[in-house]
Each structure stands twice: as structure tokens, then as C-alpha cells.
Design a protein around this motif. Structure first.
Motif, PDB file in Angstrom:
ATOM      1  N   GLU A 133     -13.045  18.480 -11.473  1.00  0.00           N
ATOM      2  CA  GLU A 133     -12.258  19.715 -11.387  1.00  0.00           C
ATOM      3  C   GLU A 133     -12.021  20.227 -12.802  1.00  0.00           C
ATOM      4  N   LEU A 148      -4.018  17.102  -7.722  1.00  0.00           N
ATOM      5  CA  LEU A 148      -4.792  16.375  -6.724  1.00  0.00           C
ATOM      6  C   LEU A 148      -4.676  14.868  -6.946  1.00  0.00           C
ATOM      7  N   PHE A 201     -14.165  13.982  -5.123  1.00  0.00           N
ATOM      8  CA  PHE A 201     -13.641  15.318  -4.847  1.00  0.00           C
ATOM      9  C   PHE A 201     -14.306  16.258  -5.843  1.00  0.00           C
ATOM     10  N   ASP A 246     -15.135  20.068  -7.114  1.00  0.00           N
ATOM     11  CA  ASP A 246     -14.861  21.506  -7.133  1.00  0.00           C
ATOM     12  C   ASP A 246     -16.193  22.254  -7.090  1.00  0.00           C
ATOM     13  N   THR A 270     -13.934  20.940  -2.915  1.00  0.00           N
ATOM     14  CA  THR A 270     -12.699  21.724  -3.036  1.00  0.00           C
ATOM     15  C   THR A 270     -13.061  23.094  -3.596  1.00  0.00           C
ATOM     16  N   TYR A 282     -14.585  19.923   3.338  1.00  0.00           N
ATOM     17  CA  TYR A 282     -14.141  20.735   2.210  1.00  0.00           C
ATOM     18  C   TYR A 282     -12.669  21.048   2.379  1.00  0.00           C
ATOM     19  N   LEU A 283     -12.001  21.290   1.272  1.00  0.00           N
ATOM     20  CA  LEU A 283     -10.587  21.637   1.265  1.00  0.00           C
ATOM     21  C   LEU A 283     -10.401  22.927   0.491  1.00  0.00           C
ATOM     22  N   LYS A 311      -8.144  25.459  -1.698  1.00  0.00           N
ATOM     23  CA  LYS A 311      -6.973  25.417  -2.573  1.00  0.00           C
ATOM     24  C   LYS A 311      -6.038  26.584  -2.230  1.00  0.00           C
ATOM     25  N   ILE A 360      -4.423  22.917  -1.966  1.00  0.00           N
ATOM     26  CA  ILE A 360      -4.749  21.883  -0.987  1.00  0.00           C
ATOM     27  C   ILE A 360      -3.520  21.497  -0.173  1.00  0.00           C
ATOM     28  N   LEU A 383      -5.595  17.005   3.330  1.00  0.00           N
ATOM     29  CA  LEU A 383      -6.095  16.024   2.362  1.00  0.00           C
ATOM     30  C   LEU A 383      -6.078  14.626   2.970  1.00  0.00           C
TER      31      LEU A 383
END
Length: 250
Positions: free
Chosen positions: A9, A18, A54, A56, A81, A99-100, A102, A104, A109
Motif C-alpha cells: 500500500e 490496515l 493485501f 492495493d 484493496t 477485494y475490499l 476503501k 475498509i 476485512l
């Protein structure tokens, strides 16, 4: 088992937030490293052996997908993410990868972490990544396969092999050309959105059909379609004109 996690990230605040959420609110999780660019991520992944990464999607130095193209035989789960819902999200959904969005959400999660903990299967994961990367490498971003998460495991199906999708409560049944049926624990609406660009159309509350597999339209009994496998599909009255127009464009 403690899950070893790496966070890739580029925003410091997002990275630290996170990390805190994972270590404070997710059971048996340890963040073993972080990275803020494509090059740093590749280096970190060559040194550490995480269970979950994780990643990005949009890094200042490139795309998160660029990291995956540089890692040979990855043996970790990926949870993407992103702050943006772009074409990449659709490709991720086709691959049944997580996928998450933001900012989050904690419960999302926690669900993603538990799914990764229970699902770790390297061979299936590689097929999912291959499906994703093939889609992203195409100039027009057209998907050829979809990954369906069934109770038996992951099924990788050519989109053209799908005759129709049928709602079954909160589940969706996929009827294929080879007469097999696969059931997936997602609502039909999910696949209406995913397949809409591939000559699929929702013609009824319970059906999304492959327009290329329509064999005949019958006007009697309120109007219905006969598919290539001889299944009869009802048409909602408000969908008749739209269906006729769509069939003319094929």
C-alpha cells in the motif's frame, strides 16, 4: 494457525490503519512486512513467505497487478484493496478473488481473512490469478472465462458455454451447454451485472440468458423463449421489446 500477512500500500495512513485493524481485530494474524511500491513489493515477496498479501490495485509506481506479473509461482492468497470501482473490479469478480473497497469495513476485512484462512489452495489460486491476468492483458478487457465458487470447489468455465443463469433463492444455478448445472452462493443480480457486456440479458426475475443460445421465441402463453438445450424460459412483459431489439443486434 497464525496467518503471516504482507501489506502492499503506497499511502502511509492506509498502510498503518490496515495493519492495526488486522493485528487488533483479526484473530491469529501477524503482519510480517509492508511495501509501498511495485519494486519494493517484489523485493519483500522474494524474502518473506506470506500466507496472505493485501495488495492495493493502484500504486503510485504502477498497478498492483504489476507485482503479480513479476512473482513466479506465487504460493500466497491475495486480497485486493482499492478506493475505485473500475474495470479491474469486474475482472477480479470474474476470477472469484477477494477485494475490499476503501475505507475498509472491519466486518468485511474479518470475513476476507477467514475466507483466505480456510481456502488456501495454491493450485486453484494460480488458476484464479491466470484468469485475472488474461483478462487484464487484453486490450479491450474482454473476459473469456469466469471462476465459479461452488460447494465442491472452484470451477473455471468459458463464458460462451453458459446457456443461462437461474435464480434459486439467494443462490444462482448456471446451466451449461454440456447439460451440467453448477450452483453458486451469490444472487442472480451479481451475474446480471458481470455478464451484461457479453450478450447476456435478464429477461425475467429468475433468469439471465445467453442471447446466443436462444433457439426460438414463442408468442403464445404470454411469450416465452426456447433455449438451445430446449429449456423454456418465461419473459417478463416489460422485457419483451428490449429482448426483441437485442436479438436484432446479434
Amino acid at each position: 494457525m497464525t496467518l503471516k500477512v504482507i501489506i502492499i500500500e503506497d499511502e502511509k495512513h492506509s498502510r498503518e490503519t490496515l495493519k492495526s485493524m488486522l493485528e487488533e481485530f483479526c484473530k491469529d494474524v501477524k503482519v510480517i512486512a509492508t511495501a509501498n511500491s511495485v519494486s519494493e513489493a517484489v523485493k519483500v515477496l522474494s524474502v518473506y513467505s506470506p500466507d496472505v498479501v493485501f495488495l492495493d490495485i493502484e500504486l503510485q509506481s504502477g498497478l498492483g497487478f504489476d507485482v503479480l506479473t513479476q512473482i513466479k509461482n506465487p504460493n500466497f492468497e491475495v486480497i485486493f484493496t482499492t478506493a475505485f470501482e473500475k474495470y479491474a473490479i469486474k475482472a477480479i469478480k470474474f476470477s472469484s478473488l477477494d477485494y475490499l473497497l476503501k475505507p475498509i469495513d472491519l466486518s468485511e476485512l474479518q470475513d476476507a481473512v477467514e475466507k483466505a484462512r480456510n481456502r488456501m489452495d495454491t493450485n486453484v489460486y494460480r488458476q484464479q490469478i491466470d484468469t485475472l491476468m488474461q483478462s487484464l492483458s487484453k486490450e479491450n478487457h474482454r473476459q473469456e472465462k469466469i471462476c465459479l465458487a461452488t460447494t465442491a470447489g472452484m470451477e473455471f468455465i468459458a463464458i460462451e458455454e453458459i446457456v443461462l443463469c437461474k435464480a434459486d433463492g439467494s443462490y444462482t444455478s448456471f446451466v451449461l451447454r454440456n447439460e451440467n448445472t453448477l450452483m453458486v452462493s451469490k444472487h442472480l443480480k451479481e451475474y446480471e451485472n458481470l455478464l451484461g457486456d457479453y450478450q447476456f440479458m435478464r429477461v425475467h426475475n429468475s433468469y439471465v440468458i445467453n442471447l446466443n443460445e436462444v433457439k426460438k421465441y414463442v408468442k403464445s402463453d404470454g411469450g416465452y423463449i426456447i433455449m438451445s438445450n430446449d429449456m423454456h424460459v418465461s419473459i417478463s412483459p416489460r422485457k419483451k421489446d428490449e429482448l426483441m431489439e437485442a436479438m436484432k443486434r446479434l
